[in-house]
Design a protein around this motif. Structure first.
Motif, PDB file in Angstrom:
ATOM      1  N   ALA A  91       0.823  -1.217   0.000  1.00  0.00           N
ATOM      2  CA  ALA A  91       0.000   0.000   0.000  1.00  0.00           C
ATOM      3  C   ALA A  91       0.853   1.260   0.000  1.00  0.00           C
ATOM      4  CB  ALA A  91      -0.922  -0.009   1.223  1.00  0.00           C
ATOM      5  N   LEU A  92       2.086   1.145   0.500  1.00  0.00           N
ATOM      6  CA  LEU A  92       2.984   2.297   0.576  1.00  0.00           C
ATOM      7  C   LEU A  92       4.101   2.182  -0.458  1.00  0.00           C
ATOM      8  CD1 LEU A  92       3.187   2.470   4.481  1.00  0.00           C
ATOM      9  CD2 LEU A  92       1.834   3.943   2.977  1.00  0.00           C
ATOM     10  N   ARG A  93       3.824   1.530  -1.551  1.00  0.00           N
ATOM     11  CA  ARG A  93       4.820   1.269  -2.598  1.00  0.00           C
ATOM     12  C   ARG A  93       5.500   2.540  -3.071  1.00  0.00           C
ATOM     13  NH1 ARG A  93       8.261   0.595  -5.737  1.00  0.00           N
ATOM     14  NH2 ARG A  93       8.585  -1.068  -7.280  1.00  0.00           N
ATOM     15  N   SER A  94       4.811   3.656  -3.060  1.00  0.00           N
ATOM     16  CA  SER A  94       5.392   4.914  -3.558  1.00  0.00           C
ATOM     17  C   SER A  94       6.546   5.404  -2.674  1.00  0.00           C
ATOM     18  CB  SER A  94       4.314   6.003  -3.635  1.00  0.00           C
ATOM     19  OG  SER A  94       3.782   6.265  -2.348  1.00  0.00           O
ATOM     20  N   MET A  95       6.649   4.910  -1.441  1.00  0.00           N
ATOM     21  CA  MET A  95       7.714   5.332  -0.530  1.00  0.00           C
ATOM     22  C   MET A  95       8.963   4.468  -0.671  1.00  0.00           C
ATOM     23  SD  MET A  95       5.298   5.970   2.835  1.00  0.00           S
ATOM     24  CE  MET A  95       6.652   6.490   3.867  1.00  0.00           C
ATOM     25  N   TRP A  96       8.878   3.388  -1.393  1.00  0.00           N
ATOM     26  CA  TRP A  96       9.970   2.432  -1.488  1.00  0.00           C
ATOM     27  C   TRP A  96      11.198   3.055  -2.161  1.00  0.00           C
ATOM     28  CZ3 TRP A  96      12.321  -1.643   0.104  1.00  0.00           C
ATOM     29  CH2 TRP A  96      13.175  -2.386  -0.718  1.00  0.00           C
TER      30      TRP A  96
END
Length: 498
Positions: free
Chosen positions: A411-416
Motif C-alpha cells: 500500500a505504501l509502494r510509492s515510498m519504497w
C-alpha cells in the motif's frame, strides 16, 4: 477489544491454514520496545559491595521514554552520591521481635514527649538501614502491618500507596526482595535517601533488577519512618506503577504470568490462553540462547498505561503493546529481564492479541542477548534491527501473502527507495505520516529475505549478532558483503510488492 471478550484461536490451530485476507490499510499498529532502563535511578552494587547510583538517560530532549529511546550512563548530571557499605539484613534479628526493636528506638535520644508529636530529633543512616531491614523482612514474611509501620502513619495517601504496593508484590512473589539506600542529602532531622527495591520475578528476570524512589525520613514517636516518597529530580514519578497504583489480579500459567488492572480482570482467561500459545512459539524460535524461561504481561484498557507504567514517562504513547527491559543492578551493562504491557483498548480480536504477544515476547526473550552500551546512547542496534526481528517472529507461521506488514508495504509502494529503514531510533518511531508503518514493514522484510535465502536459523543469528553490538551481520553471519546483501534484498522486495 474494549467491552468485549477476546477469543483466541485454539492452541495448536494453524493460523496459516485459515488466515483471513489482510485487513484494509490502517493506522500503524505500533508494537515495540519502550525503554526506560531506569528513568529514575537504580541502585547498583559494585564489585566491592558498595552502593552506587546508575540510571538510564532520556531519548531526545523533551521526549523521555519514547519508543526506542534508550541510553544508560552514570549519574553525571546530579551530585555524586556518597557510597556506603550495604547493611546486613538479618531476618533473625528483626523478624523475631519487631516490638523490641521499636522499644529500643523509642527509648533512645530524642524520644517524642507526647504521642503523635513530631519533634526535631536526629535521624542517622544507621536508623534508616535498620528501618529498611525491617521493611525487607516484613515484605518477605508477608507482614503488612510491619511493612506499613516503616512509613509515617499520619500520611494517609502514602500509606494507601504503600499498602497497594505491598499487596501487589505479595501476589507477584518476587524472589528475595531487599531494600537498600544511598544518601541523598537533607538534614540531621529530615534525612533523604535514594531507596532501591532489589528484586526479580522468578523465570522472568535472570538476575535482580531494581525500582528506585527518593524517600524522606523523620523520627515520629521514637521510630524512624518514611514520611514522603518522590522521584529523583528530572525523572518520572511513575517508576513503580502499576504496582503501587491499582490492585492487580495475577494468573500464573506454565510459561506466562498475566497481571491485570481492575479494568482487565474479565479478559485475563483469554489473554492467558493466547499468551501461553505465543510463548511456546517464541521459545521455539529463540531456542537455547540466553533468555527468560517465563514472561510477565501487564494488561489494561487504559491507553495511557503504555506511557506511564514502569517509568516510561507521563505522556500517552500510541501503541498496542510495549516491552520494558529492566536494567540489571549487578551488571548494568546487561538487562535483567523485561515487562510486557498490553493496551487492550486498541486490540480488536483474538488473532491480533496473539500477534501482539508474539511480537512483544520476542522483544522480551532477547534482552539477555543485548549489551547495553553504558555511556554511549548511540551504541544500541538500530530500531529496524530489533523491530524487524520481532515483526518476522510475529508472522513466522504466516505465508507471505497473509502478512500484514507485506500488505502495508504494498500500500505504501510509492515510498519504497531500496534502502533499509533509518538507523536513527527516534526517526524510526516518530516519523510523520505513514513512515512508521513503512519502517516496520521494510524492517520485517529484511528477516523475511534472510529466512527465505539463508534459512530461519540464519535470521535468528543475524539478529543476535546485531544485538551483541556488532554491525557486520551480513559479512559475519551470511558470508556476503553488505552491498551484495542489500541489493539482493531490495530486488527480492520488489518482486514481492510489484
Amino acid at each position: 477489544m474494549s467491552g468485549t471478550v477476546v477469543k483466541p484461536a485454539p492452541t495448536g490451530q494453524s493460523d496459516a491454514t485459515d488466515q483471513p485476507p489482510p485487513p484494509p490499510r490502517r493506522q500503524p499498529r505500533v508494537r515495540g520496545r519502550l525503554v526506560a532502563l531506569a528513568l529514575v535511578p537504580a541502585l547498583a552494587l559494585t564489585a566491592g559491595g558498595a552502593v552506587t547510583l546508575l540510571r538510564a538517560g532520556h531519548g531526545r530532549q523533551g521526549a523521555p521514554g519514547r519508543l526506542g529511546s534508550r541510553a544508560a550512563h552514570a549519574f553525571a548530571d546530579l551530585p555524586t552520591p556518597v557510597t556506603t557499605d550495604l547493611p546486613p539484613v538479618s531476618e533473625a534479628a528483626y523478624a523475631t521481635d519487631l516490638a523490641a526493636a521499636d522499644r529500643a528506638n523509642a527509648t533512645g535520644p530524642g524520644t517524642d514527649a507526647a504521642p503523635g508529636a513530631l519533634k526535631a530529633t536526629t535521624v542517622s543512616l544507621k536508623d534508616v538501614d535498620a528501618t529498611l531491614a525491617r521493611r525487607t523482612v516484613a515484605l518477605r514474611a508477608r507482614n503488612e502491618a510491619a511493612f506499613l509501620a516503616t512509613f509515617d502513619a499520619s500520611r494517609a495517601a502514602l500509606i494507601k500507596t504503600e499498602r497497594t504496593l505491598f499487596r501487589n508484590l505479595v501476589k507477584l512473589a518476587p524472589v528475595a526482595p531487599v531494600y537498600h539506600e544511598v544518601p541523598a542529602g537533607g538534614t540531621a532531622t529530615t534525612l533523604r535517601t535514594y531507596v532501591g527495591l532489589f528484586y526479580e520475578f522468578k523465570g522472568v528476570d535472570l538476575e535482580p533488577t531494581a525500582l528506585g524512589k527518593l524517600e524522606t525520613w523523620i523520627r515520629r514517636n521514637g521510630k524512624v519512618v518514611t514520611t514522603e516518597v518522590g522521584s529523583v529530580p528530572g525523572h518520572s514519578t511513575t517508576r513503580y506503577a502499576p504496582l503501587d497504583e491499582v490492585p492487580l489480579t495475577v494468573r500464573t500459567g506454565r510459561l506466562v504470568t498475566v497481571v491485570g488492572a481492575p479494568d482487565a480482570v474479565s479478559d485475563l482467561a483469554d489473554i492467558d490462553a493466547a499468551a501461553e500459545r505465543a510463548a511456546t512459539a517464541v521459545h521455539a524460535v529463540w531456542g537455547p540462547r540466553p533468555g527468560p524461561s517465563r514472561f510477565i504481561v501487564f494488561a489494561t484498557h487504559d491507553s495511557r498505561a503504555i506511557g506511564t507504567w514502569f517509568g516510561a514517562g507521563t505522556a500517552p504513547i500510541e501503541a498496542v503493546g510495549a516491552t520494558m527491559p529492566e536494567l540489571a543492578v549487578l551488571h548494568p551493562e546487561r538487562f535483567a529481564g523485561a515487562r510486557v504491557i498490553l493496551n487492550l483498548s486498541d486490540i480488536s480480536s483474538g488473532q491480533e492479541l496473539y500477534r501482539v504477544l508474539r511480537h512483544e515476547f520476542t522483544h522480551a526473550i532477547d534482552v539477555r542477548a543485548q549489551v547495553t552500551p553504558v555511556g554511549n546512547p548511540d551504541g544500541y542496534e538500530p530500531a529496524w534491527v530489533e523491530e524487524g526481528f520481532a515483526a518476522w517472529v510475529e508472522e513466522l507461521d504466516l505465508p507471505i501473502d497473509g502478512s500484514v506488514y507485506v500488505h502495508d508495504l504494498k500500500a505504501l509502494r510509492s515510498m519504497w527507495d531500496r534502502q533499509f529503514p533509518t538507523d536513527s531510533r527516534d526517526a524510526f518511531y516518530t516519523s510523520a505520516g505513514d513512515h512508521v508503518a513503512y519502517n516496520y514493514a521494510v524492517a520485517s522484510m529484511v528477516y523475511r529475505y534472510v529466512d527465505r535465502t539463508y534459512g530461519a536459523a540464519k535470521a535468528v543469528a543475524f539478529y543476535s549478532w546485531y544485538a551483541a553490538g556488532h554491525r557486520d551481520a551480513a559479512e559475519r553471519v551470511l558470508g556476503v558483503d553488505a552491498d551484495t546483501f542489500r541489493n539482493g534484498w531490495a530486488d527480492w522486495v520488489e518482486s514481492v510488492i510489484g
